[in-house]
Motif scaffolding. Structure first.
Motif, PDB file in Angstrom:
ATOM      1  N   ARG A  24       3.828  -7.455  -3.192  1.00 15.43           N
ATOM      2  CA  ARG A  24       2.585  -7.585  -2.557  1.00 15.43           C
ATOM      3  C   ARG A  24       2.695  -7.287  -0.976  1.00 15.43           C
ATOM      4  NH1 ARG A  24      -3.559  -8.951  -2.430  1.00 15.43           N
ATOM      5  NH2 ARG A  24      -3.726  -6.915  -3.756  1.00 15.43           N
ATOM      6  N   LEU A  25       3.887  -9.010  -0.631  1.00 16.74           N
ATOM      7  CA  LEU A  25       3.762  -8.821   0.159  1.00 16.74           C
ATOM      8  C   LEU A  25       5.349  -7.997   0.729  1.00 16.74           C
ATOM      9  CD1 LEU A  25       4.142 -10.935   2.932  1.00 16.74           C
ATOM     10  CD2 LEU A  25       5.218 -12.559   1.889  1.00 16.74           C
ATOM     11  N   ASP A  26       6.432  -8.038   0.010  1.00 13.90           N
ATOM     12  CA  ASP A  26       7.181  -7.030   0.261  1.00 13.90           C
ATOM     13  C   ASP A  26       6.890  -5.485   0.553  1.00 13.90           C
ATOM     14  OD1 ASP A  26       8.965  -8.987  -0.362  1.00 13.90           O
ATOM     15  OD2 ASP A  26       9.336  -8.025  -2.347  1.00 13.90           O
ATOM     16  N   ARG A  27       5.999  -5.125  -0.191  1.00 14.12           N
ATOM     17  CA  ARG A  27       5.083  -3.706   0.324  1.00 14.12           C
ATOM     18  C   ARG A  27       5.194  -3.881   1.827  1.00 14.12           C
ATOM     19  NH1 ARG A  27       5.565   2.012  -0.711  1.00 14.12           N
ATOM     20  NH2 ARG A  27       3.094   1.782  -0.799  1.00 14.12           N
ATOM     21  N   GLY A  28       3.980  -4.783   1.840  1.00 12.99           N
ATOM     22  CA  GLY A  28       3.458  -4.773   2.994  1.00 12.99           C
ATOM     23  C   GLY A  28       4.163  -4.705   4.377  1.00 12.99           C
ATOM     24  N   ARG A  29       5.518  -5.457   4.197  1.00 13.39           N
ATOM     25  CA  ARG A  29       5.996  -5.773   4.628  1.00 13.39           C
ATOM     26  C   ARG A  29       7.070  -4.314   5.008  1.00 13.39           C
ATOM     27  NH1 ARG A  29      10.011  -9.146   3.287  1.00 13.39           N
ATOM     28  NH2 ARG A  29       9.347 -10.278   3.923  1.00 13.39           N
ATOM     29  N   TYR A  30       7.490  -3.619   4.462  1.00 15.52           N
ATOM     30  CA  TYR A  30       8.294  -1.795   4.132  1.00 15.52           C
ATOM     31  C   TYR A  30       7.034  -0.861   4.929  1.00 15.52           C
ATOM     32  CZ  TYR A  30       9.586   2.593   2.171  1.00 15.52           C
ATOM     33  OH  TYR A  30       9.993   3.432   2.003  1.00 15.52           O
ATOM     34  N   GLU A 120      -4.008  -1.350  -2.481  1.00 17.39           N
ATOM     35  CA  GLU A 120      -3.945  -1.686  -2.800  1.00 17.39           C
ATOM     36  C   GLU A 120      -2.981  -2.301  -2.383  1.00 17.39           C
ATOM     37  OE1 GLU A 120      -1.647  -4.396  -4.145  1.00 17.39           O
ATOM     38  OE2 GLU A 120      -3.721  -4.291  -5.196  1.00 17.39           O
ATOM     39  N   ASP A 121      -1.959  -0.476  -0.690  1.00 14.62           N
ATOM     40  CA  ASP A 121      -1.732  -0.452   0.329  1.00 14.62           C
ATOM     41  C   ASP A 121      -1.947  -1.821   1.932  1.00 14.62           C
ATOM     42  OD1 ASP A 121       0.408   0.695  -1.379  1.00 14.62           O
ATOM     43  OD2 ASP A 121      -0.203   2.466  -0.170  1.00 14.62           O
ATOM     44  N   VAL A 122      -3.471  -0.854   1.866  1.00 16.53           N
ATOM     45  CA  VAL A 122      -4.144  -2.214   2.987  1.00 16.53           C
ATOM     46  C   VAL A 122      -4.236  -3.326   2.880  1.00 16.53           C
ATOM     47  CG1 VAL A 122      -5.770  -1.895   5.017  1.00 16.53           C
ATOM     48  CG2 VAL A 122      -6.022  -0.552   2.796  1.00 16.53           C
ATOM     49  N   LYS A 123      -4.125  -4.265   1.935  1.00 17.39           N
ATOM     50  CA  LYS A 123      -4.268  -5.071   1.328  1.00 17.39           C
ATOM     51  C   LYS A 123      -2.865  -6.146   1.398  1.00 17.39           C
ATOM     52  CE  LYS A 123      -7.663  -4.867  -2.075  1.00 17.39           C
ATOM     53  NZ  LYS A 123      -8.471  -5.053  -3.291  1.00 17.39           N
ATOM     54  N   ALA A 124      -1.615  -5.292   1.086  1.00 17.15           N
ATOM     55  CA  ALA A 124      -0.929  -5.099   1.835  1.00 17.15           C
ATOM     56  C   ALA A 124       0.474  -5.833   3.218  1.00 17.15           C
ATOM     57  CB  ALA A 124       0.607  -4.436   0.622  1.00 17.15           C
ATOM     58  N   GLN A 159     -13.413   3.003  -3.186  1.00 15.64           N
ATOM     59  CA  GLN A 159     -11.949   2.841  -3.740  1.00 15.64           C
ATOM     60  C   GLN A 159     -11.114   3.891  -3.697  1.00 15.64           C
ATOM     61  OE1 GLN A 159     -13.154   1.538  -7.476  1.00 15.64           O
ATOM     62  NE2 GLN A 159     -12.878  -0.666  -6.171  1.00 15.64           N
ATOM     63  N   VAL A 160     -10.043   3.339  -2.826  1.00 10.44           N
ATOM     64  CA  VAL A 160      -8.949   4.710  -2.784  1.00 10.44           C
ATOM     65  C   VAL A 160      -7.932   4.533  -3.142  1.00 10.44           C
ATOM     66  CG1 VAL A 160      -7.338   5.850  -1.246  1.00 10.44           C
ATOM     67  CG2 VAL A 160     -10.220   4.528   0.112  1.00 10.44           C
ATOM     68  N   GLU A 161      -7.240   5.008  -4.798  1.00 12.83           N
ATOM     69  CA  GLU A 161      -5.740   5.007  -4.495  1.00 12.83           C
ATOM     70  C   GLU A 161      -4.357   5.799  -4.187  1.00 12.83           C
ATOM     71  OE1 GLU A 161      -5.041   4.689  -9.394  1.00 12.83           O
ATOM     72  OE2 GLU A 161      -7.288   4.451  -9.251  1.00 12.83           O
ATOM     73  N   ALA A 162      -3.781   5.477  -3.919  1.00 16.24           N
ATOM     74  CA  ALA A 162      -2.733   5.984  -3.834  1.00 16.24           C
ATOM     75  C   ALA A 162      -2.014   7.327  -5.075  1.00 16.24           C
ATOM     76  CB  ALA A 162      -1.528   5.560  -3.482  1.00 16.24           C
ATOM     77  N   PRO A 163      -1.741   8.365  -5.034  1.00 13.18           N
ATOM     78  CA  PRO A 163      -1.402   9.550  -5.406  1.00 13.18           C
ATOM     79  C   PRO A 163       0.014   9.202  -6.641  1.00 13.18           C
ATOM     80  CG  PRO A 163      -0.884  10.391  -3.410  1.00 13.18           C
ATOM     81  CD  PRO A 163      -1.855   9.066  -3.470  1.00 13.18           C
ATOM     82  N   SER A 164       0.169   8.872  -7.997  1.00 15.21           N
ATOM     83  CA  SER A 164       1.245   8.238  -8.429  1.00 15.21           C
ATOM     84  C   SER A 164       3.393   9.255  -7.455  1.00 15.21           C
ATOM     85  CB  SER A 164       1.324   8.904 -10.078  1.00 15.21           C
ATOM     86  OG  SER A 164       2.697   9.006 -10.871  1.00 15.21           O
ATOM     87  N   LYS A 165       3.420   8.092  -7.738  1.00 15.08           N
ATOM     88  CA  LYS A 165       4.935   8.758  -6.952  1.00 15.08           C
ATOM     89  C   LYS A 165       5.138   9.187  -8.330  1.00 15.08           C
ATOM     90  CE  LYS A 165       5.641   3.884  -4.246  1.00 15.08           C
ATOM     91  NZ  LYS A 165       6.535   2.909  -3.898  1.00 15.08           N
ATOM     92  N   ASP A 166       5.196   9.304  -9.256  1.00 16.42           N
ATOM     93  CA  ASP A 166       6.056  10.881 -10.034  1.00 16.42           C
ATOM     94  C   ASP A 166       5.588  12.077  -9.846  1.00 16.42           C
ATOM     95  OD1 ASP A 166       6.571   8.389 -11.386  1.00 16.42           O
ATOM     96  OD2 ASP A 166       4.799   9.002 -13.183  1.00 16.42           O
ATOM     97  N   ASP A 167       4.261  11.903  -9.217  1.00 16.23           N
ATOM     98  CA  ASP A 167       4.263  13.538  -8.779  1.00 16.23           C
ATOM     99  C   ASP A 167       4.881  13.060  -7.080  1.00 16.23           C
ATOM    100  OD1 ASP A 167       3.265  15.755  -7.229  1.00 16.23           O
ATOM    101  OD2 ASP A 167       0.815  15.290  -8.022  1.00 16.23           O
ATOM    102  N   ARG A 168       5.784  13.840  -6.865  1.00 14.79           N
ATOM    103  CA  ARG A 168       6.645  13.823  -5.887  1.00 14.79           C
ATOM    104  C   ARG A 168       6.252  14.378  -4.660  1.00 14.79           C
ATOM    105  NH1 ARG A 168      12.788  15.008  -5.827  1.00 14.79           N
ATOM    106  NH2 ARG A 168      13.215  12.521  -6.072  1.00 14.79           N
TER     107      ARG A 168
END
Ligand code: HEC
Ligand code: HEC
Length: 278
Positions: A24-30, A120-124, A159-168
Motif C-alpha cells: 500500500r505504501l509503494d502504491r501511495g508513493r507512486y 484503496e488509492d486514497v488510503k494508499a 465506496q469507489v472502486e477502480a476499473p480493472s487494469k485488464d480493461d486498458r
C-alpha cells in the motif's frame, strides 16, 4: 572473496525483486509522487524549481481570475501540517474538500476530480503522506475566493472502486481522469458553451507567462491523431512537443517521467479512444 559476496548479494536482490508485491505504501508513493503529482502544487518552488527539502510543505500561492489560493502544508507536522488529522479526516479532505473542523477547502484543490479516486488509492495516498518528513511551515497567506462556497461540495463519497487494469481503456480513463487529471487541465469549461472534452484550450498563468492546454483528442490536424505513440509518450514524460520544442508548465512532466510502462500504454489507449474534436 569479498567480490563473491557482493555478486551473491546482487543476485539475491535481482531474483527477489520481481516477486515482491506492491505494498500500500509503494502504491501511495507512486500515486503522490508520479501519477497525481500532488507536489506540483504542494511543494513550494524556489528560483531553481521545486525545493526537495520542503517536499509537500506548501507555501506557494496559486493565482487565478477568480481566486488567490494559499497552498497548505500536507506534511505530518502536527502544528502547521496534517500530523494531527486522522486517516478518515485526510480522506475527506482529499475526496470531499472538507477539513476536520467542518470548513470547506477552496476549489483550487482539485477534489472534484479526486471524488472519483478509488478507496484503496486514497488510503494508499494517506499511508504515504504519513511517511514524508514533517516540515514546520506556517501559512502566512489566506486563500481568497470571489464566489461564496456552497454548504458542501456534494454528497458524501461512498465506496469507489477502480476499473480493472485488464480493461486498458477504462483504466486509462481512470488515470487520465481522477488520478492524473489530464482531462481536467485539458478541458476548457465555459458557462453557456458546449464542453469539448479533452480538446484543450484552458489557459494557465504563472512565471512562465501563459500556456494553453493542448487538444488530446485524435483530431488529425489540431489533436494527437497523427502522433505516434512514442511521440505522445515523449511529450508526457519529457515535455517535448512533436516538433521538438520544449513545452511550458504547469503540466508535471518531471513526475510523469516515472509513469510505469503499463500506465503509459493505458493512457495512450484511452486518448486514442476519445471522440475527435477540432
Ligand atoms: C492544482 C493544485 C493542487 C493539486 C494537484 C493538489 N492540491 Fe491539495 N490543495 C491545493 C490547494 C490550493 C489547497 C487549499 C485550497 C484552499 O482552501 O484555498 C489544497 C488543500 C489540500 C488539503 C487540505 C489541507 C489543509 O490544511 O486545509 C489536503 C489534505 C490536500 N490538499 C492534499 C492533496 C493531495 C494528497 C494531493 C494529491 C493527490 C493534492 N492535494 C493535490 C492544491 C492542490
Ligand atoms: C496542470 C495541468 C496539466 C495536466 C495535469 C496535464 N497537462 Fe498536458 N499540457 C498542459 C498544458 C498547459 C500543455 C501545453 C504546454 C505548451 O503548449 O507549452 C500541455 C501539453 C500536453 C501535450 C502536448 C500536446 C501538443 O499538442 O503539444 C500532451 C501530449 C499532453 N499535454 C498530455 C497530457 C496527459 C496525457 C496528461 C495526464 C497524464 C496531462 N497532459 C496532464 C497542462 C496539463
Amino acid at each position: 572473496m569479498r567480490y563473491q559476496y557482493v555478486i551473491i548479494a546482487i543476485l539475491v536482490i535481482l531474483l527477489a525483486a520481481p516477486s515482491r508485491a506492491e505494498t500500500r505504501l509503494d502504491r501511495g508513493r507512486y500515486l503522490v509522487e508520479t501519477v497525481a503529482a500532488c507536489g506540483n502544487c504542494h511543494t513550494p518552488k524556489g528560483p531553481n524549481g521545486p525545493m526537495p527539502e520542503r517536499k509537500l510543505a506548501g507555501g506557494d500561492v496559486i493565482k487565478h481570475e477568480d481566486f488567490i489560493a494559499a497552498v497548505p502544508n500536507i506534511t505530518p507536522d502536527p502544528e502547521t501540517g496534517i500530523g494531527r488529522w486522522t486517516d478518515d479526516q485526510i480522506l475527506a479532505a482529499v475526496r470531499e474538500g472538507r477539513r476536520p473542523d467542518g470548513s470547506l477547502i477552496g476549489p483550487a484543490m482539485p477534489f472534484q476530480s479526486y471524488r472519483e479516486l478509488a478507496d484503496e488509492d486514497v488510503k494508499a495516498i494517506v499511508a504515504y503522506l504519513r511517511t514524508v518528513p514533517a516540515v514546520y511551515n506556517p501559512n502566512a497567506v489566506k486563500s481568497r475566493y470571489d464566489k461564496p462556497f456552497p454548504v458542501s461540495w456534494g454528497p458524501p463519497v461512498g465506496q469507489v472502486e477502480a476499473p480493472s487494469k485488464d480493461d486498458r481503456v477504462a483504466y486509462g480513463g481512470y488515470l487520465a481522469g481522477p488520478l492524473a487529471r489530464c482531462m481536467d487541465c485539458h478541458t476548457e469549461r465555459k458557462p453557456g458553451e458546449p464542453t469539448r472534452f479533452g480538446a484543450g484550450g484552458k489557459p494557465f498563468f504563472g512565471p512562465w507567462g501563459i500556456s494553453v492546454s493542448a487538444n488530446l483528442t485524435p483530431d488529425k490536424t489540431t489533436g494527437l491523431g497523427e502522433w505516434a505513440d512514442a511521440e505522445i509518450e515523449r511529450a508526457i514524460r519529457s515535455g517535448i512537443a512533436r516538433d521538438g520544442h520544449k513545452l511550458s508548465p504547469p503540466m508535471p512532466f518531471a513526475a510523469y517521467e516515472h509513469l510505469s510502462a503499463d500506465d503509459m500504454a493505458a493512457l495512450i489507449a484511452y486518448l486514442r479512444s476519445l471522440p475527435a474534436a477540432e
